[in-house]
Design a protein around this motif. Structure first.
Motif, PDB file in Angstrom:
ATOM      1  N   ARG A  58     -17.850  -1.204 -18.379  1.00 52.23           N
ATOM      2  CA  ARG A  58     -17.393  -1.974 -19.521  1.00 52.23           C
ATOM      3  C   ARG A  58     -16.154  -2.801 -19.218  1.00 52.23           C
ATOM      4  N   SER A  59     -15.344  -2.386 -18.271  1.00 58.32           N
ATOM      5  CA  SER A  59     -14.093  -3.071 -18.004  1.00 58.32           C
ATOM      6  C   SER A  59     -13.687  -2.809 -16.570  1.00 58.32           C
ATOM      7  N   SER A  60     -12.873  -3.665 -16.014  1.00 60.29           N
ATOM      8  CA  SER A  60     -12.433  -3.499 -14.635  1.00 60.29           C
ATOM      9  C   SER A  60     -11.161  -2.672 -14.527  1.00 60.29           C
ATOM     10  N   TYR A  61     -10.403  -2.545 -15.601  1.00 58.54           N
ATOM     11  CA  TYR A  61      -9.089  -1.914 -15.530  1.00 58.54           C
ATOM     12  C   TYR A  61      -8.964  -0.793 -16.553  1.00 58.54           C
ATOM     13  N   ALA A  62      -8.200   0.230 -16.172  1.00 54.17           N
ATOM     14  CA  ALA A  62      -7.844   1.306 -17.105  1.00 54.17           C
ATOM     15  C   ALA A  62      -6.436   1.767 -16.769  1.00 54.17           C
ATOM     16  N   THR A  63      -5.601   1.936 -17.801  1.00 58.03           N
ATOM     17  CA  THR A  63      -4.211   2.358 -17.623  1.00 58.03           C
ATOM     18  C   THR A  63      -4.031   3.749 -18.222  1.00 58.03           C
ATOM     19  N   PHE A  64      -3.304   4.593 -17.513  1.00 57.03           N
ATOM     20  CA  PHE A  64      -3.008   5.924 -18.046  1.00 57.03           C
ATOM     21  C   PHE A  64      -1.581   6.299 -17.680  1.00 57.03           C
ATOM     22  N   SER A  65      -1.002   7.205 -18.478  1.00 53.90           N
ATOM     23  CA  SER A  65       0.388   7.636 -18.267  1.00 53.90           C
ATOM     24  C   SER A  65       0.415   9.044 -17.690  1.00 53.90           C
ATOM     25  N   ASP A  66       1.531   9.363 -17.063  1.00 48.64           N
ATOM     26  CA  ASP A  66       1.682  10.642 -16.374  1.00 48.64           C
ATOM     27  C   ASP A  66       2.260  11.694 -17.305  1.00 48.64           C
ATOM     28  N   SER A 112      -1.975  -0.805  -9.792  1.00 47.16           N
ATOM     29  CA  SER A 112      -0.597  -1.248  -9.973  1.00 47.16           C
ATOM     30  C   SER A 112       0.141  -0.181 -10.754  1.00 47.16           C
ATOM     31  N   LEU A 113       1.472  -0.197 -10.639  1.00 46.34           N
ATOM     32  CA  LEU A 113       2.301   0.772 -11.337  1.00 46.34           C
ATOM     33  C   LEU A 113       3.172   0.078 -12.365  1.00 46.34           C
ATOM     34  N   GLY A 114       3.578   0.822 -13.368  1.00 41.09           N
ATOM     35  CA  GLY A 114       4.480   0.284 -14.370  1.00 41.09           C
ATOM     36  C   GLY A 114       5.931   0.506 -14.035  1.00 41.09           C
ATOM     37  N   GLN A 115       6.211   1.121 -12.892  1.00 43.82           N
ATOM     38  CA  GLN A 115       7.558   1.443 -12.452  1.00 43.82           C
ATOM     39  C   GLN A 115       7.551   1.493 -10.929  1.00 43.82           C
ATOM     40  N   GLY A 116       8.656   1.837 -10.321  1.00 44.66           N
ATOM     41  CA  GLY A 116       8.773   1.747  -8.868  1.00 44.66           C
ATOM     42  C   GLY A 116       8.314   2.956  -8.092  1.00 44.66           C
ATOM     43  N   ALA A 117       7.828   4.002  -8.764  1.00 43.45           N
ATOM     44  CA  ALA A 117       7.400   5.205  -8.056  1.00 43.45           C
ATOM     45  C   ALA A 117       6.381   5.957  -8.910  1.00 43.45           C
ATOM     46  N   ALA A 118       5.499   6.679  -8.243  1.00 42.20           N
ATOM     47  CA  ALA A 118       4.515   7.511  -8.933  1.00 42.20           C
ATOM     48  C   ALA A 118       3.877   8.452  -7.928  1.00 42.20           C
ATOM     49  N   ASP A 140       5.322   7.088   7.816  1.00 43.89           N
ATOM     50  CA  ASP A 140       6.682   7.277   8.321  1.00 43.89           C
ATOM     51  C   ASP A 140       7.678   6.264   7.762  1.00 43.89           C
ATOM     52  N   ARG A 141       7.262   5.500   6.754  1.00 48.23           N
ATOM     53  CA  ARG A 141       8.183   4.515   6.198  1.00 48.23           C
ATOM     54  C   ARG A 141       7.848   4.248   4.733  1.00 48.23           C
ATOM     55  N   SER A 142       8.836   4.457   3.875  1.00 42.47           N
ATOM     56  CA  SER A 142       8.671   4.159   2.452  1.00 42.47           C
ATOM     57  C   SER A 142       8.945   2.682   2.187  1.00 42.47           C
ATOM     58  N   LEU A 143       8.056   2.041   1.453  1.00 43.83           N
ATOM     59  CA  LEU A 143       8.190   0.633   1.090  1.00 43.83           C
ATOM     60  C   LEU A 143       8.351   0.522  -0.419  1.00 43.83           C
ATOM     61  N   ARG A 144       9.122  -0.458  -0.838  1.00 44.57           N
ATOM     62  CA  ARG A 144       9.362  -0.646  -2.265  1.00 44.57           C
ATOM     63  C   ARG A 144       8.071  -0.974  -2.995  1.00 44.57           C
ATOM     64  N   VAL A 145       7.915  -0.431  -4.179  1.00 44.40           N
ATOM     65  CA  VAL A 145       6.808  -0.752  -5.079  1.00 44.40           C
ATOM     66  C   VAL A 145       7.348  -1.645  -6.193  1.00 44.40           C
ATOM     67  N   ARG A 146       6.713  -2.782  -6.385  1.00 48.60           N
ATOM     68  CA  ARG A 146       7.118  -3.700  -7.452  1.00 48.60           C
ATOM     69  C   ARG A 146       6.224  -3.487  -8.672  1.00 48.60           C
ATOM     70  N   PRO A 147       6.805  -3.135  -9.794  1.00 48.13           N
ATOM     71  CA  PRO A 147       6.004  -2.907 -10.995  1.00 48.13           C
ATOM     72  C   PRO A 147       5.111  -4.096 -11.313  1.00 48.13           C
ATOM     73  N   GLY A 148       3.854  -3.814 -11.625  1.00 52.03           N
ATOM     74  CA  GLY A 148       2.891  -4.847 -11.997  1.00 52.03           C
ATOM     75  C   GLY A 148       2.161  -5.487 -10.843  1.00 52.03           C
ATOM     76  N   GLN A 149       2.620  -5.262  -9.619  1.00 46.33           N
ATOM     77  CA  GLN A 149       1.950  -5.863  -8.460  1.00 46.33           C
ATOM     78  C   GLN A 149       0.791  -4.980  -8.016  1.00 46.33           C
ATOM     79  N   ALA A 150      -0.319  -5.607  -7.643  1.00 47.81           N
ATOM     80  CA  ALA A 150      -1.500  -4.867  -7.214  1.00 47.81           C
ATOM     81  C   ALA A 150      -1.342  -4.408  -5.766  1.00 47.81           C
ATOM     82  N   TYR A 151      -1.771  -3.175  -5.507  1.00 44.94           N
ATOM     83  CA  TYR A 151      -1.700  -2.604  -4.168  1.00 44.94           C
ATOM     84  C   TYR A 151      -3.037  -1.940  -3.815  1.00 44.94           C
ATOM     85  N   LEU A 190       0.117   4.050 -14.496  1.00 46.75           N
ATOM     86  CA  LEU A 190      -0.694   3.554 -13.392  1.00 46.75           C
ATOM     87  C   LEU A 190      -1.910   2.857 -13.974  1.00 46.75           C
ATOM     88  N   THR A 191      -2.215   1.673 -13.462  1.00 46.98           N
ATOM     89  CA  THR A 191      -3.403   0.928 -13.869  1.00 46.98           C
ATOM     90  C   THR A 191      -4.351   0.856 -12.686  1.00 46.98           C
TER      91      THR A 191
END
Length: 604
Positions: A438-446, A489-495, A528-539, A579-580
């Motif tokens: 029915r849809s390509s995206y679904a968002t849920f909270s932790d 994508s995330l709504g914040q910088g970590a999850a 071995d390396r943590s990279l910044r997560v930008r809220p709303g950006q697809a990964y 998280l979406t």
């Protein structure tokens, strides 16, 4: 890891083997040379002929290790005991079965780390988090009698080794580190005539009663040490049986950048386990080692590092010379199943190998006959089917053992599955169809209070997504390691990210959680390396789940779960992280015997 001395065959009650006494294939097997009894073999198995326990010789010693883990300027001395038949004083030379452990002297009260805190983001400072549950599991300050009553009568000298920094062994625990491995190896080197040992008075000890051939086995930490020592290539270690054993300590306390606990020990880490096993009398000398472990384990980022690389035996699997018989529970959430699967795959390329998967959790034992044949063949050179029998034994869901040519079961192949958006029943469809739904995206909270089972049985998609197949019209056999390829994508910088595979019963309950996997989105490219997560950006990010072998019954459904924090395993941040999931570009790879055709046949 399991906090007790866990014997495979303690007291001789775990197995019942034939008592027949007839001549075996060795020239001296079954023979009595004068008044001296030699080992006896029937049907390729060692028989109990040295049954007069009052005559057994018991002694102790200290091997001089080529390591100074406590920095006192002297080589560490590693405590061991030996129990052997009296006939070894009359010219009968016997092999050794050895169990090394950090648990023989019991354990200390420990405090686990607090896991209820926000997740770290690159650029933000870390936080102290040492505040948790105190526990103790103190045992008697002895070495052990494990294995003695089962194996000494059958012609094996049994040795127990206290791991470095525990009991009466010198040095410091390094929790999987190379010093710990070298300490146990020193005892095997002594058996092989390549190292020194002394008695309690400092007099030299010689192992002139042995063939020099050594086998090792044990459970949990006691099973991990055989993997560690075998990875050094020590030549007279001929066979090992690691039960519920670790091959990569990073994967025990981490999961691709995520801080993940062993099941049942939420908040434990290397420093906590150090505190538990550090039982040598000198309580001060190892404090610098403990402090270094606490710094290097890095609970803040969860990144892989040289600290963890030193505790990865997989990278040295090519050095293994010993025959390897892996034993692991399919429901072991402590030392998880990926450990056994990866070790078995690594060693099966070049040494004799078998694997036994049982239906239990942490612990267990190989079938008694197979275990006896394994050590009889590789330590006595008795001809039997240890090397020619099918490589894999799996205890099936009905409790019966079934043999397979190898593992994963031949013919298994990844089936690429996709999920659709949840419908009225809060679950989405799981199928091979591309782009349906029915849809390509679904968002849920932790929320930090749910498990995989809780999410599946909640009837809600507010805090995670559940995708289910159609009810199965026939059985469906999963064999191997599931994977997920996520687009999100995330709504914040970590999850946290958790993916699970479950068996859903006809009434909607969870029949079994088959597999789970975790990953930190900050480590989406490399662990071995943590990279910044930008809220709303697809990964894009792949997740490797735990290996398993499981047969879904007709009428049940295959379920796949995507959620964030998992109560029993991950760091538990405050509720609300979002998280979406892009379902049109997310896939799940499930290894079914028969591949896509088998899945389609079972879901028509």
């Amino acid at each position: 890891m399991q906090r007790q001395t866990f014997s495979l065959l303690a007291g001789g009650t775990a197995v019942a083997l034939a008592l027949a006494v007839t001549a075996g294939p060795q020239p001296t097997a079954g023979a009595v040379d004068g008044d001296v009894q030699h080992p006896v073999f029937v049907d390729g198995q060692a028989q109990p002929v040295y049954t007069d326990s009052a005559s057994w010789i018991r002694e102790e010693g200290w091997a001089i290790a080529d390591v100074d883990s406590d920095g006192d300027g002297a080589p560490d001395r590693i405590h061991f005991d030996i129990t052997r038949p009296a006939e070894t004083e009359e010219g009968v030379k016997l092999p050794v079965l050895m169990e090394a452990s950090p648990y023989y002297a019991g354990g200390n009260d420990v405090v686990n780390h607090d896991v209820h805190h926000e997740l770290w983001e690159p650029g933000k400072p870390g936080r102290p988090d040492r505040d948790g549950v105190r526990r103790s599991d103190v045992g008697p300050s002895i070495i052990s009698n494990s294995m003695v009553n089962t194996w000494v009568p059958r012609g094996f000298a049994v040795m127990h080794v206290e791991s470095v920094g525990t009991g009466e062994s010198e040095g410091c625990p390094t929790i999987g580190g190379p010093e710990e491995t070298a300490a146990v190896k020193a005892v095997i080197d002594w058996v092989g005539g390549r190292a020194r040992a002394v008695d309690a008075d400092g007099a030299p000890l010689r192992a002139d009663w042995t063939t020099t051939q050594v086998g090792m086995m044990g459970t949990s930490y006691n099973g991990t040490l055989p993997n560690a020592v075998a990875s050094t290539g020590v030549p007279n270690l001929k066979a090992i049986v690691p039960v519920s054993a670790i091959d990569n300590w990073y994967d025990y306390y981490r999961a691709d950048g995520a801080v993940v606990a062993p099941g049942g020990y939420q908040g434990e880490d290397e420093d906590v386990l150090f505190d538990y096993v550090y039982t040598r009398a000198d309580r001060e000398i190892c404090k610098p080692v403990r402090a270094q472990i606490a710094r290097d384990q890095d609970r803040t980022t969860g990144d892989h590092s040289p600290f963890w690389s030193k505790r990865n035996y997989l990278k040295d699997a090519r050095k293994v010379r010993a025959a390897v018989f892996v034993v692991h529970g399919l429901q072991d959430n402590n030392v998880k199943t990926r450990q056994a699967a990866e070790w078995y795959a690594a060693v099966s390329r070049h040494v004799p190998h078998r694997i036994y998967w049982h239906q239990g959790g942490h612990g267990g034992a190989a079938p008694a006959t197979d275990l006896n044949k394994w050590f009889t063949h590789f330590l006595f050179d008795v001809d039997n089917d240890a090397e020619t029998a099918p490589h894999a034994i799996i205890e099936r869901e009905d409790g019966n053992d079934v043999t397979y040519a190898d593992w994963p079961v031949p013919g298994s192949g990844d089936v690429v599955l996709r999920g659709s958006a949840p419908g009225d029943d809060a679950t989405g469809d799981l199928s091979t169809v591309r782009g349906h739904g029915r849809s390509s995206y679904a968002t849920f909270s932790d929320i930090p209070t749910q498990t995989v089972e809780d999410l599946v049985e909640s009837g809600s998609s507010e805090h995670g997504l559940v995708f289910t197949s159609a009810p199965l019209t026939g059985s469906l056999h999963l064999s191997g390691t599931p994977t997920a390829d996520l687009r999100f994508s995330l709504g914040q910088g970590a999850a946290n990210v958790t993916v699970g595979v479950v068996d859903i019963a006809p009434d909607g309950s969870v029949a079994r959680v088959i597999s789970e996997g975790w990953r930190d989105p900050q480590n989406r490219r490399r662990i071995d390396r943590s990279l910044r997560v930008r809220p709303g950006q697809a990964y894009a990010m792949d997740v490797t789940l735990q290996a398993n072998d499981y047969v879904f019954a007709p009428g049940h459904r295959v379920g796949v779960v995507v959620m964030q924090s998992e109560l029993d395993y991950t760091i538990l941040p405050p509720a609300g992280n979002e998280l979406t999931l892009d379902m049109s570009r997310t896939t799940f790879g499930l290894p079914f015997v028969g591949g896509p055709e088998a899945f389609l046949d079972a879901t028509r």
